[in-house]
Design an enzyme around this catalytic site. Structure first.
Site, PDB file in Angstrom:
ATOM      1  N   LYS A 161       1.033  -1.393   0.009  1.00 14.82           N
ATOM      2  CA  LYS A 161       0.022   0.164   0.073  1.00 14.82           C
ATOM      3  C   LYS A 161       0.888   1.328  -0.130  1.00 14.82           C
ATOM      4  O   LYS A 161       0.523   2.108  -0.548  1.00 14.82           O
ATOM      5  CB  LYS A 161      -0.861   0.052   1.212  1.00 14.82           C
ATOM      6  CG  LYS A 161      -2.035  -0.948   1.034  1.00 14.82           C
ATOM      7  CD  LYS A 161      -2.852  -1.342   2.362  1.00 14.82           C
ATOM      8  CE  LYS A 161      -3.836  -2.367   2.562  1.00 14.82           C
ATOM      9  NZ  LYS A 161      -4.404  -2.347   3.723  1.00 14.82           N
ATOM     10  N   GLN A 189      -4.771  -2.040  10.012  1.00 12.51           N
ATOM     11  CA  GLN A 189      -4.661  -3.335   9.650  1.00 12.51           C
ATOM     12  C   GLN A 189      -4.968  -4.527  10.488  1.00 12.51           C
ATOM     13  O   GLN A 189      -4.553  -4.618  11.396  1.00 12.51           O
ATOM     14  CB  GLN A 189      -3.092  -3.538   8.998  1.00 12.51           C
ATOM     15  CG  GLN A 189      -2.674  -4.724   8.253  1.00 12.51           C
ATOM     16  CD  GLN A 189      -3.390  -4.856   7.073  1.00 12.51           C
ATOM     17  OE1 GLN A 189      -3.527  -3.914   6.172  1.00 12.51           O
ATOM     18  NE2 GLN A 189      -3.674  -6.007   6.812  1.00 12.51           N
ATOM     19  N   ASP A 208     -11.316   1.736   4.431  1.00 11.45           N
ATOM     20  CA  ASP A 208     -11.738   0.442   4.470  1.00 11.45           C
ATOM     21  C   ASP A 208     -13.278   0.268   4.440  1.00 11.45           C
ATOM     22  O   ASP A 208     -13.379  -1.044   3.854  1.00 11.45           O
ATOM     23  CB  ASP A 208     -10.870  -0.304   5.732  1.00 11.45           C
ATOM     24  CG  ASP A 208      -9.417  -0.950   5.415  1.00 11.45           C
ATOM     25  OD1 ASP A 208      -9.415  -1.329   4.015  1.00 11.45           O
ATOM     26  OD2 ASP A 208      -9.050  -1.188   6.288  1.00 11.45           O
TER      27      ASP A 208
END
Length: 294
Positions: free
Chosen positions: A52, A96, A119
């Site tokens: 990312k 994460q 997200d």
């Protein structure tokens, strides 16, 4: 059979975003800024977050990696989340997963401000997605929809069978495919571990989305001729005969199923690259929203 090549499409999407970023810079405006919070040293998470960060650099985004030790307390992580919520320089951020076992994932995800939740995991964003309102769509389902659109796969009136009911993939993709719009308008059956005779359902399916994480679960005898196959699964299978000691595979027995499919995603190189591309697209959307509110 035609490959739904996520690597090629994701690179095209990144090029499109990079062009927008160039135009933003030419106007003298702030470029999008994505932050990622990583707790601990999980190998897969480190790889994913690293990818990312590299993608951000490639397309001209700013990025910040906040790497916290494994022993970080839940309270400390929640404090960091609140700092990111208040930091006007950050347009969007992700925490994460998975988190260490001593931290309540739900509590942390609930603490992420919906306007920065690129997200798409916060209940506010999930609810807006279900109501077909503009919002951040979870990156993997978003990527699947974009693949179907870009390859102009005919979905109208088709029977789609989704295998797996997770909040991250199975449940949202079942909602998105049932809605009105391009790459949608399907009749959707959502299956899971308690579904009886999944094979009878998959044999009826025009489109199958498998998001189980079980290697080679979907066999050729479970698929009808001409079906569209979306393989979301990605699993490391130990194999001492290979240099790395493992190989990557999906939920689908690709070699045999591909002989019957009209379209199919490879693993790797299918849904995976699309997930990162759509996360970047969500971050660009977050930046546009923040600017419109000023």
């Amino acid at each position: 059979m035609k490959l739904l090549d996520g690597k090629t499409i994701s690179n095209k999407i990144k090029e499109e975003i990079a062009l927008e970023v160039t135009q933003i810079k030419e106007r003298g405006e702030k470029v999008p800024h994505l932050a990622a919070v990583l707790v601990g040293n999980d190998g897969a998470s480190l790889t994913y977050v690293g990818s990312k960060v590299r993608s951000c650099k490639k397309i001209g985004f700013e990025s910040t990696l906040i790497h916290l030790p494994e022993e970080t307390s839940e309270e400390e992580l929640l404090e960091k989340v609140e700092q990111l919520n208040l930091d006007e320089a950050i347009d969007g951020y992700i925490v994460q997963l998975p988190l260490p076992k001593h931290i309540d994932e739900e509590k942390v995800l609930m603490a992420v401000h919906p306007d920065k939740d690129v997200d798409g995991f916060h209940p506010t964003n999930f609810g807006k997605m279900a109501l077909d309102m503009e919002t951040f769509i979870s990156a993997t389902p978003f990527g699947i929809m974009e693949l179907l659109r870009r390859y102009e796969v005919d979905t109208v009136g088709k029977h789609a069978v989704v295998i797996g009911r997770s909040h991250i993939v199975g449940r949202p993709i079942s909602i998105l495919m049932s809605q009105k719009g391009k790459a949608a308008n399907c009749t959707v059956t959502l299956t899971h571990s308690r579904t009886k005779d999944i094979k009878a359902l998959t044999l009826q399916a025009d489109i199958i989305v498998s998001a189980l994480g079980v290697p080679h679960f979907l066999k050729a005898d479970m698929v009808k001729e001409g079906a569209v196959i979306i393989d979301v699964g990605i699993t490391r299978v130990p194999d001492e005969s290979r240099e790395r000691g493992y190989y990557i595979t999906g939920d689908v027995d690709f070699e045999k199923v591909s002989k019957k499919a009209s379209f199919i995603t490879p693993v790797p190189g299918g849904v995976g690259p699309m997930t990162i591309a759509m996360l970047l697209k969500n971050t660009l959307l977050a930046r546009k929203r923040h600017r419109s509110k000023k």
